[in-house]
Design a protein around this motif. Structure first.
Motif, PDB file in Angstrom:
ATOM      1  N   GLU A  70      66.143   5.029  47.524  1.00  0.00           N
ATOM      2  CA  GLU A  70      66.025   5.128  49.191  1.00  0.00           C
ATOM      3  C   GLU A  70      64.859   5.939  49.404  1.00  0.00           C
ATOM      4  O   GLU A  70      64.433   5.756  50.684  1.00  0.00           O
ATOM      5  CB  GLU A  70      67.181   5.368  49.667  1.00  0.00           C
ATOM      6  N   ALA A  71      64.341   6.654  48.619  1.00  0.00           N
ATOM      7  CA  ALA A  71      63.329   7.634  49.082  1.00  0.00           C
ATOM      8  C   ALA A  71      62.349   7.710  47.741  1.00  0.00           C
ATOM      9  O   ALA A  71      62.803   7.856  46.703  1.00  0.00           O
ATOM     10  CB  ALA A  71      63.787   9.083  49.455  1.00  0.00           C
ATOM     11  N   ARG A  72      61.044   8.162  48.043  1.00  0.00           N
ATOM     12  CA  ARG A  72      60.101   8.077  47.252  1.00  0.00           C
ATOM     13  C   ARG A  72      59.528   9.558  47.223  1.00  0.00           C
ATOM     14  O   ARG A  72      58.852  10.145  46.092  1.00  0.00           O
ATOM     15  CB  ARG A  72      59.027   7.123  47.162  1.00  0.00           C
ATOM     16  N   ASP A  73      59.830  10.101  48.043  1.00  0.00           N
ATOM     17  CA  ASP A  73      59.125  11.730  48.154  1.00  0.00           C
ATOM     18  C   ASP A  73      60.517  12.676  48.484  1.00  0.00           C
ATOM     19  O   ASP A  73      61.479  12.120  49.138  1.00  0.00           O
ATOM     20  CB  ASP A  73      58.289  11.761  49.362  1.00  0.00           C
ATOM     21  N   PHE A  74      60.158  13.937  48.206  1.00  0.00           N
ATOM     22  CA  PHE A  74      61.223  14.594  48.335  1.00  0.00           C
ATOM     23  C   PHE A  74      61.016  15.585  49.815  1.00  0.00           C
ATOM     24  O   PHE A  74      59.872  16.393  49.518  1.00  0.00           O
ATOM     25  CB  PHE A  74      61.352  15.556  47.188  1.00  0.00           C
ATOM     26  N   ASP A  75      61.499  15.313  50.702  1.00  0.00           N
ATOM     27  CA  ASP A  75      61.340  16.043  51.970  1.00  0.00           C
ATOM     28  C   ASP A  75      61.951  17.376  52.228  1.00  0.00           C
ATOM     29  O   ASP A  75      62.809  17.337  53.139  1.00  0.00           O
ATOM     30  CB  ASP A  75      61.603  14.985  53.156  1.00  0.00           C
ATOM     31  N   VAL A  76      62.010  18.376  51.483  1.00  0.00           N
ATOM     32  CA  VAL A  76      62.639  19.656  51.383  1.00  0.00           C
ATOM     33  C   VAL A  76      61.457  20.510  51.083  1.00  0.00           C
ATOM     34  O   VAL A  76      60.491  20.289  50.618  1.00  0.00           O
ATOM     35  CB  VAL A  76      63.701  19.577  50.173  1.00  0.00           C
ATOM     36  N   PRO A  77      61.876  21.681  51.986  1.00  0.00           N
ATOM     37  CA  PRO A  77      61.066  22.975  51.771  1.00  0.00           C
ATOM     38  C   PRO A  77      61.077  23.418  50.412  1.00  0.00           C
ATOM     39  O   PRO A  77      62.215  23.129  49.684  1.00  0.00           O
ATOM     40  CB  PRO A  77      61.511  23.987  52.889  1.00  0.00           C
ATOM     41  N   LEU A  78      59.975  23.925  50.064  1.00  0.00           N
ATOM     42  CA  LEU A  78      59.930  24.462  48.239  1.00  0.00           C
ATOM     43  C   LEU A  78      59.428  25.945  48.442  1.00  0.00           C
ATOM     44  O   LEU A  78      58.775  26.428  49.539  1.00  0.00           O
ATOM     45  CB  LEU A  78      58.753  23.772  47.540  1.00  0.00           C
ATOM     46  N   ASP A  79      60.086  26.761  47.764  1.00  0.00           N
ATOM     47  CA  ASP A  79      60.039  28.376  47.632  1.00  0.00           C
ATOM     48  C   ASP A  79      58.962  28.333  46.330  1.00  0.00           C
ATOM     49  O   ASP A  79      59.467  28.144  45.203  1.00  0.00           O
ATOM     50  CB  ASP A  79      61.016  28.964  47.559  1.00  0.00           C
ATOM     51  N   TRP A  80      57.785  28.611  46.375  1.00  0.00           N
ATOM     52  CA  TRP A  80      56.718  28.706  45.322  1.00  0.00           C
ATOM     53  C   TRP A  80      56.773  30.302  44.708  1.00  0.00           C
ATOM     54  O   TRP A  80      55.777  30.614  43.963  1.00  0.00           O
ATOM     55  CB  TRP A  80      55.555  28.276  45.929  1.00  0.00           C
ATOM     56  N   ARG A  81      57.780  31.064  44.901  1.00  0.00           N
ATOM     57  CA  ARG A  81      57.675  32.446  44.640  1.00  0.00           C
ATOM     58  C   ARG A  81      57.412  32.782  43.112  1.00  0.00           C
ATOM     59  O   ARG A  81      57.144  33.650  42.643  1.00  0.00           O
ATOM     60  CB  ARG A  81      58.652  33.266  45.033  1.00  0.00           C
ATOM     61  N   LEU A  82      58.144  31.796  42.251  1.00  0.00           N
ATOM     62  CA  LEU A  82      58.051  32.131  40.833  1.00  0.00           C
ATOM     63  C   LEU A  82      56.754  31.423  40.180  1.00  0.00           C
ATOM     64  O   LEU A  82      56.540  31.674  38.835  1.00  0.00           O
ATOM     65  CB  LEU A  82      59.139  31.113  40.062  1.00  0.00           C
ATOM     66  N   TYR A  83      55.865  31.144  40.830  1.00  0.00           N
ATOM     67  CA  TYR A  83      54.470  30.463  40.406  1.00  0.00           C
ATOM     68  C   TYR A  83      53.511  31.508  40.474  1.00  0.00           C
ATOM     69  O   TYR A  83      53.261  32.338  41.417  1.00  0.00           O
ATOM     70  CB  TYR A  83      54.163  29.274  41.228  1.00  0.00           C
ATOM     71  N   SER A  84      52.600  31.668  39.189  1.00  0.00           N
ATOM     72  CA  SER A  84      51.644  32.579  39.343  1.00  0.00           C
ATOM     73  C   SER A  84      50.383  31.606  40.128  1.00  0.00           C
ATOM     74  O   SER A  84      50.583  30.712  40.339  1.00  0.00           O
ATOM     75  CB  SER A  84      51.162  32.629  37.919  1.00  0.00           C
ATOM     76  N   PRO A  85      49.208  32.430  40.474  1.00  0.00           N
ATOM     77  CA  PRO A  85      48.344  31.893  41.137  1.00  0.00           C
ATOM     78  C   PRO A  85      47.930  30.391  40.644  1.00  0.00           C
ATOM     79  O   PRO A  85      47.625  29.636  41.168  1.00  0.00           O
ATOM     80  CB  PRO A  85      47.350  32.853  41.477  1.00  0.00           C
ATOM     81  N   LEU A  86      47.548  30.473  39.199  1.00  0.00           N
ATOM     82  CA  LEU A  86      47.140  29.412  38.421  1.00  0.00           C
ATOM     83  C   LEU A  86      48.194  28.227  38.693  1.00  0.00           C
ATOM     84  O   LEU A  86      47.763  27.063  39.040  1.00  0.00           O
ATOM     85  CB  LEU A  86      47.009  29.739  37.133  1.00  0.00           C
ATOM     86  N   GLN A  87      49.534  28.587  38.321  1.00  0.00           N
ATOM     87  CA  GLN A  87      50.516  27.694  38.412  1.00  0.00           C
ATOM     88  C   GLN A  87      50.690  26.803  39.841  1.00  0.00           C
ATOM     89  O   GLN A  87      50.580  25.663  40.025  1.00  0.00           O
ATOM     90  CB  GLN A  87      52.080  28.164  38.091  1.00  0.00           C
ATOM     91  N   ARG A  88      50.572  27.639  40.795  1.00  0.00           N
ATOM     92  CA  ARG A  88      50.739  27.138  42.222  1.00  0.00           C
ATOM     93  C   ARG A  88      49.398  26.314  42.570  1.00  0.00           C
ATOM     94  O   ARG A  88      49.526  25.369  43.216  1.00  0.00           O
ATOM     95  CB  ARG A  88      50.688  28.430  43.291  1.00  0.00           C
ATOM     96  N   GLN A  89      48.210  26.634  42.124  1.00  0.00           N
ATOM     97  CA  GLN A  89      46.840  26.008  42.338  1.00  0.00           C
ATOM     98  C   GLN A  89      47.177  24.682  41.979  1.00  0.00           C
ATOM     99  O   GLN A  89      46.987  23.564  42.490  1.00  0.00           O
ATOM    100  CB  GLN A  89      45.932  26.718  41.773  1.00  0.00           C
ATOM    101  N   VAL A  90      47.457  24.339  40.551  1.00  0.00           N
ATOM    102  CA  VAL A  90      47.771  23.268  39.873  1.00  0.00           C
ATOM    103  C   VAL A  90      48.740  22.357  40.385  1.00  0.00           C
ATOM    104  O   VAL A  90      48.747  21.331  40.440  1.00  0.00           O
ATOM    105  CB  VAL A  90      47.976  23.495  38.130  1.00  0.00           C
ATOM    106  N   LEU A  91      50.114  23.113  40.411  1.00  0.00           N
ATOM    107  CA  LEU A  91      51.124  22.204  40.647  1.00  0.00           C
ATOM    108  C   LEU A  91      51.292  21.882  42.443  1.00  0.00           C
ATOM    109  O   LEU A  91      51.664  20.830  42.535  1.00  0.00           O
ATOM    110  CB  LEU A  91      52.386  23.098  40.442  1.00  0.00           C
ATOM    111  N   GLU A  92      50.549  22.520  43.194  1.00  0.00           N
ATOM    112  CA  GLU A  92      50.678  22.030  44.516  1.00  0.00           C
ATOM    113  C   GLU A  92      49.529  20.922  44.487  1.00  0.00           C
ATOM    114  O   GLU A  92      49.881  20.097  45.456  1.00  0.00           O
ATOM    115  CB  GLU A  92      49.979  23.212  45.318  1.00  0.00           C
ATOM    116  N   THR A  93      48.738  20.987  43.973  1.00  0.00           N
ATOM    117  CA  THR A  93      47.501  19.737  43.750  1.00  0.00           C
ATOM    118  C   THR A  93      48.365  18.647  43.169  1.00  0.00           C
ATOM    119  O   THR A  93      48.283  17.719  43.859  1.00  0.00           O
ATOM    120  CB  THR A  93      46.274  19.876  42.821  1.00  0.00           C
ATOM    121  N   LEU A  94      49.060  18.941  42.077  1.00  0.00           N
ATOM    122  CA  LEU A  94      50.048  17.875  41.581  1.00  0.00           C
ATOM    123  C   LEU A  94      50.946  17.037  42.967  1.00  0.00           C
ATOM    124  O   LEU A  94      51.003  15.865  43.019  1.00  0.00           O
ATOM    125  CB  LEU A  94      50.576  18.211  40.446  1.00  0.00           C
ATOM    126  N   TYR A  95      51.602  18.040  43.155  1.00  0.00           N
ATOM    127  CA  TYR A  95      52.527  17.649  44.353  1.00  0.00           C
ATOM    128  C   TYR A  95      51.885  16.876  45.614  1.00  0.00           C
ATOM    129  O   TYR A  95      52.484  16.018  46.113  1.00  0.00           O
ATOM    130  CB  TYR A  95      53.273  19.093  44.711  1.00  0.00           C
TER     131      TYR A  95
END
Length: 182
Positions: A70-95
């Motif tokens: 019924e949904a293809r996207d997850f419309d929920v807020p994310l808490d990125w606190r566990l991500y290193s700067p590299l992880q966040r850069q890469v995974l936000e791009t993916l997201y």
């Protein structure tokens, strides 16, 4: 107020998924629920646990809608606190750039993110993703095949998710109501 952590369990074809939600959003998703998974989340986030169904309801509803197609996207807020700067850069791009049903390679996501690291390092970032499925590391494949997957029981979960999303053709025995076969 001190930040806290609330847990929710979503029943899915992959089994019970554990979501850990802070005041900022989903911070952790585990393909198993139980005392060990909860302890890992508490150790990683270092927050006191509270019962807060109002906080966790949006993520369980989003997961239910995803698996009900019924949904293809997850419309929920994310808490990125566990991500290193590299992880966040890469995974936000993916997201933000790889939608439901699409695939990209480790090398492509590395280039697109501007991370400046080789594909192998991108694979390590995917493997350390604390919010798999919602931050869709299963959509990243090797240039020569599926690559690995650290969620659930491994690459079979990745294959199942990609068939579920239509990114891979379904096998003749595939049933979306059943989880992956181990």
């Amino acid at each position: 107020m001190t930040d806290t952590l609330a847990f929710a369990t979503a029943e899915t074809p992959l089994g019970p998924l554990l979501a850990a939600v802070t005041g900022d959003g989903v911070a952790w998703l585990d393909f198993r629920d139980g005392p060990d998974a909860r302890a890992r989340a508490v150790r990683a986030l270092r927050l006191p646990v509270v019962a807060d169904p109002a906080r966790t309801a949006p993520v369980t509803a989003a997961l239910a809608a995803y698996f009900a197609e019924e949904a293809r996207d997850f419309d929920v807020p994310l808490d990125w606190r566990l991500y290193s700067p590299l992880q966040r850069q890469v995974l936000e791009t993916l997201y933000t750039t790889v939608p439901y049903g699409a695939l990209t390679t480790y090398g492509e996501i590395g280039t697109r993110s501007g991370a400046g690291v080789p594909a192998q390092a991108i694979g390590q970032v995917m493997g350390s993703n604390p919010i798999p499925l919602i931050v869709p590391c299963h959509r990243v494949v090797s240039s020569t095949g599926l690559g690995g997957y650290s969620g659930g029981s491994g690459v079979e979960v990745k294959r199942w998710l990609l068939m579920f999303e239509g990114a891979l053709p379904a096998t003749l025995d595939w049933d979306p109501a059943e989880g992956p076969r181990s």
